[in-house]
Each structure stands twice: as structure tokens, then as C-alpha cells.
Design a protein around this motif. Structure first.
Motif, PDB file in Angstrom:
ATOM      1  N   UNK A   1      -8.241  -0.024  -2.329  1.00 36.50           N
ATOM      2  CA  UNK A   1      -9.331  -0.504  -3.169  1.00 36.50           C
ATOM      3  C   UNK A   1      -9.821   0.478  -4.206  1.00 36.50           C
ATOM      4  N   UNK A   2      -9.236   1.672  -4.275  1.00 36.31           N
ATOM      5  CA  UNK A   2      -9.653   2.695  -5.242  1.00 36.31           C
ATOM      6  C   UNK A   2      -8.545   2.912  -6.256  1.00 36.31           C
ATOM      7  N   UNK A   3      -8.934   3.027  -7.529  1.00 42.86           N
ATOM      8  CA  UNK A   3      -7.920   3.140  -8.571  1.00 42.86           C
ATOM      9  C   UNK A   3      -7.193   4.476  -8.483  1.00 42.86           C
ATOM     10  N   UNK A   4      -5.853   4.389  -8.482  1.00 44.17           N
ATOM     11  CA  UNK A   4      -5.018   5.582  -8.419  1.00 44.17           C
ATOM     12  C   UNK A   4      -4.496   5.983  -9.786  1.00 44.17           C
ATOM     13  N   UNK A   5      -4.399   5.012 -10.727  1.00 45.18           N
ATOM     14  CA  UNK A   5      -3.889   5.370 -12.041  1.00 45.18           C
ATOM     15  C   UNK A   5      -3.422   4.181 -12.847  1.00 45.18           C
ATOM     16  N   UNK A   6      -2.829   4.510 -13.996  1.00 46.71           N
ATOM     17  CA  UNK A   6      -2.366   3.531 -14.982  1.00 46.71           C
ATOM     18  C   UNK A   6      -1.093   4.066 -15.613  1.00 46.71           C
ATOM     19  N   UNK A   7      -0.159   3.166 -15.940  1.00 46.62           N
ATOM     20  CA  UNK A   7       1.074   3.582 -16.603  1.00 46.62           C
ATOM     21  C   UNK A   7       1.529   2.508 -17.586  1.00 46.62           C
TER      22      UNK A   7
ATOM     23  N   UNK B   1      10.433   4.933 -17.694  1.00 43.07           N
ATOM     24  CA  UNK B   1      10.330   6.229 -17.047  1.00 43.07           C
ATOM     25  C   UNK B   1       9.465   6.077 -15.800  1.00 43.07           C
ATOM     26  N   UNK B   2       9.689   6.909 -14.781  1.00 46.46           N
ATOM     27  CA  UNK B   2       8.882   6.797 -13.567  1.00 46.46           C
ATOM     28  C   UNK B   2       7.428   7.183 -13.816  1.00 46.46           C
ATOM     29  N   UNK B   3       6.561   6.611 -13.004  1.00 46.92           N
ATOM     30  CA  UNK B   3       5.159   7.015 -12.958  1.00 46.92           C
ATOM     31  C   UNK B   3       4.871   7.487 -11.551  1.00 46.92           C
ATOM     32  N   UNK B   4       4.198   8.625 -11.433  1.00 46.85           N
ATOM     33  CA  UNK B   4       3.859   9.154 -10.121  1.00 46.85           C
ATOM     34  C   UNK B   4       2.375   9.472 -10.051  1.00 46.85           C
ATOM     35  N   UNK B   5       1.793   9.201  -8.885  1.00 45.47           N
ATOM     36  CA  UNK B   5       0.368   9.419  -8.662  1.00 45.47           C
ATOM     37  C   UNK B   5       0.177  10.145  -7.340  1.00 45.47           C
ATOM     38  N   UNK B   6      -0.635  11.199  -7.360  1.00 42.09           N
ATOM     39  CA  UNK B   6      -1.006  11.875  -6.123  1.00 42.09           C
ATOM     40  C   UNK B   6      -2.095  11.039  -5.466  1.00 42.09           C
ATOM     41  N   UNK B   7      -1.769  10.410  -4.333  1.00 36.14           N
ATOM     42  CA  UNK B   7      -2.703   9.485  -3.690  1.00 36.14           C
ATOM     43  C   UNK B   7      -3.290  10.065  -2.396  1.00 36.14           C
ATOM     44  N   UNK B   8      -3.103  11.354  -2.178  1.00 38.08           N
ATOM     45  CA  UNK B   8      -3.517  11.993  -0.930  1.00 38.08           C
ATOM     46  C   UNK B   8      -4.964  11.681  -0.577  1.00 38.08           C
ATOM     47  N   UNK B   9      -5.860  11.825  -1.541  1.00 37.84           N
ATOM     48  CA  UNK B   9      -7.295  11.660  -1.268  1.00 37.84           C
ATOM     49  C   UNK B   9      -7.699  10.200  -1.093  1.00 37.84           C
ATOM     50  N   UNK B  10      -6.817   9.268  -1.403  1.00 37.14           N
ATOM     51  CA  UNK B  10      -7.138   7.843  -1.291  1.00 37.14           C
ATOM     52  C   UNK B  10      -6.669   7.228   0.024  1.00 37.14           C
ATOM     53  N   UNK B  11      -5.913   7.986   0.798  1.00 36.29           N
ATOM     54  CA  UNK B  11      -5.319   7.455   2.024  1.00 36.29           C
ATOM     55  C   UNK B  11      -6.308   7.476   3.181  1.00 36.29           C
ATOM     56  N   UNK B  12      -6.035   6.620   4.166  1.00 40.11           N
ATOM     57  CA  UNK B  12      -6.841   6.582   5.381  1.00 40.11           C
ATOM     58  C   UNK B  12      -5.910   6.511   6.582  1.00 40.11           C
ATOM     59  N   UNK B  13      -6.445   6.818   7.755  1.00 39.17           N
ATOM     60  CA  UNK B  13      -5.638   6.717   8.964  1.00 39.17           C
ATOM     61  C   UNK B  13      -5.292   5.258   9.227  1.00 39.17           C
ATOM     62  N   UNK B  14      -4.128   5.039   9.820  1.00 41.61           N
ATOM     63  CA  UNK B  14      -3.707   3.675  10.109  1.00 41.61           C
ATOM     64  C   UNK B  14      -3.153   2.988   8.878  1.00 41.61           C
ATOM     65  N   UNK B  15      -3.459   1.699   8.755  1.00 44.73           N
ATOM     66  CA  UNK B  15      -2.896   0.888   7.680  1.00 44.73           C
ATOM     67  C   UNK B  15      -3.587   1.159   6.348  1.00 44.73           C
ATOM     68  N   UNK B  16      -2.780   1.244   5.292  1.00 49.23           N
ATOM     69  CA  UNK B  16      -3.265   1.428   3.929  1.00 49.23           C
ATOM     70  C   UNK B  16      -2.801   0.246   3.079  1.00 49.23           C
ATOM     71  N   UNK B  17      -3.554  -0.044   2.009  1.00 46.10           N
ATOM     72  CA  UNK B  17      -3.169  -1.128   1.107  1.00 46.10           C
ATOM     73  C   UNK B  17      -2.805  -0.572  -0.260  1.00 46.10           C
ATOM     74  N   UNK B  18      -1.820  -1.204  -0.884  1.00 45.65           N
ATOM     75  CA  UNK B  18      -1.375  -0.842  -2.228  1.00 45.65           C
ATOM     76  C   UNK B  18      -1.398  -2.096  -3.082  1.00 45.65           C
ATOM     77  N   UNK B  19      -2.064  -2.020  -4.231  1.00 48.32           N
ATOM     78  CA  UNK B  19      -2.154  -3.142  -5.167  1.00 48.32           C
ATOM     79  C   UNK B  19      -1.722  -2.657  -6.542  1.00 48.32           C
ATOM     80  N   UNK B  20      -0.893  -3.461  -7.214  1.00 52.38           N
ATOM     81  CA  UNK B  20      -0.423  -3.126  -8.561  1.00 52.38           C
ATOM     82  C   UNK B  20      -0.574  -4.360  -9.435  1.00 52.38           C
ATOM     83  N   UNK B  21      -1.229  -4.192 -10.580  1.00 52.30           N
ATOM     84  CA  UNK B  21      -1.387  -5.281 -11.547  1.00 52.30           C
ATOM     85  C   UNK B  21      -0.517  -4.961 -12.758  1.00 52.30           C
ATOM     86  N   UNK B  22       0.497  -5.813 -12.995  1.00 51.96           N
ATOM     87  CA  UNK B  22       1.456  -5.577 -14.069  1.00 51.96           C
ATOM     88  C   UNK B  22       1.231  -6.586 -15.185  1.00 51.96           C
ATOM     89  N   UNK B  23       1.008  -6.095 -16.399  1.00 49.16           N
ATOM     90  CA  UNK B  23       0.856  -6.934 -17.587  1.00 49.16           C
ATOM     91  C   UNK B  23       2.185  -6.960 -18.331  1.00 49.16           C
TER      92      UNK B  23
END
Length: 197
Positions: free
Chosen positions: A129-135, A140-162
């Protein structure tokens, strides 16, 4: 160049990311919603409490036009809409992607990066639920350091592509105009102290 972290020389020589304990592929089946216009997209789908169970499923990596969503367009150097840089069409199709993942326990205390091999044409990324970035560099690849956004157990990833972005003006060449998460998506983990190229 793409580099994968390994924990021994033999696996590094193989250069097979599936042999690394520090690479987690997110390729496979994701929940997906196609919207013919950005005004019809689900604007809050990235929230953890958003239920996407009723959405379609889609293969990643893939282009959504070749899987029955929208229309693929083939052109040489012409643009698929009247060019007026940096403006893009008002009716901009959007693909909303969601999935969950678990972080391996042995990644604790390490840095975790999300790798998107290609997002065509522009993409916003959220983790838990927290924004990790935009590309919008789609080939070319896009990479994001998501360490601080992670939680124990299950995590969710959402991507909105235009489908369209002003980056399209740099990609007017002999090619298919298609959209989506079109190359590998994976997580990788490195020590806090590491080198990158």
C-alpha cells in the motif's frame, strides 16, 4: 548487464538465478484488471484491503494485447496517435496488476530490491500500500529498493501500467505497440554492504 547475487562460486558460474537463494521470481499468474481509459481504472487498488479476487488472471511476463486485452498496433516510425509532444491521448488504457509474495527468512537484515525487466509504457509501483516508485523507460529495467516497505509474512505488490506516456515519443520505430509487464519480474537480496554497477 543484469547481475544476480549468489552465495558460492559454482552457482555464480552457472549464472542461473533459479539456483540463487537470494533471487525470488515473481513471474507467473497475477490478478489483472484492464481499463480502456485511465478514468475507468481502480484508483485505490494498491491498498492492502482492496479485494481483487474478482479480477481476471494474467501471465507475467506478457503483453496484455496478445492475451485478449486491448488491441496491438504495428507501425514503422509513425505514432499510433496524432503527435503533439509531450501530450498523449486522453483515453489512455491502463492495466492494474496485483499479487502477493513472502520474503524468505534468510533475507532478514539484508537489502531487498524489486526488479521490473520492462514496463510498457509507464508504471507506478506500490508495496504493502506504500508507493515504491515510478518508471517510464520501457525497454530498460527499473529497480526499487523496497526494504523499508516490507513486512513479516505476506506482502502485496501492485503495479499500475499506462499504455501511453510521453516516453513513447522516444520509441517511435519499427515495432509493435504493446503494453504490460513484458519482461521478468523478480526480487533479489544483497548484504547491507554491497557493490552495484
Amino acid at each position: 548487464c543484469t547481475f544476480y547475487p549468489f552465495d558460492n562460486i559454482q552457482d555464480a558460474i552457472s549464472n542461473d538465478p533459479s539456483q540463487s537463494p537470494y533471487v525470488l521470481s515473481l513471474n507467473g499468474t497475477w490478478k489483472f484488471r484492464y481499463s480502456g481509459s485511465d478514468t475507468d481504472r481502480p484508483v485505490d487498488f494498491y491498498r492492502n484491503d482492496y479485494n481483487a479476487d474478482h479480477w481476471d488472471s494474467i501471465k507475467v511476463p506478457a503483453n496484455w494485447e496478445f492475451l485478449g486485452f486491448g488491441q496491438a498496433i504495428y507501425l514503422d516510425e509513425e505514432y499510433p496517435y496524432p503527435p503533439d509532444p509531450p501530450k498523449i491521448p486522453a483515453n489512455n488504457p491502463v492495466g492494474s496488476y496485483k499479487r502477493t509474495f513472502d520474503i524468505p527468512a534468510h533475507w532478514s537484515g539484508r537489502e531487498v530490491f524489486l526488479h521490473l525487466g520492462s514496463v510498457k509504457s509507464a508504471g507506478w509501483v506500490w508495496v504493502n500500500g506504500k508507493q515504491a516508485g515510478f518508471t517510464k523507460g520501457s525497454k530498460t529495467p527499473a529497480e526499487f529498493n523496497i526494504t523499508e516497505l516490507l513486512q513479516q509474512g505476506q506482502n502485496s505488490l501492485s503495479v499500475e501500467v499506462h499504455r501511453w506516456s510521453d516516453g513513447d515519443y522516444l520509441e517511435g520505430q519499427d515495432m509493435w505497440r504493446v503494453s504490460g509487464l513484458e519482461r521478468d519480474v523478480y526480487l533479489y537480496s544483497v548484504p547491507k554492504l554491497h557493490m552495484q554497477d
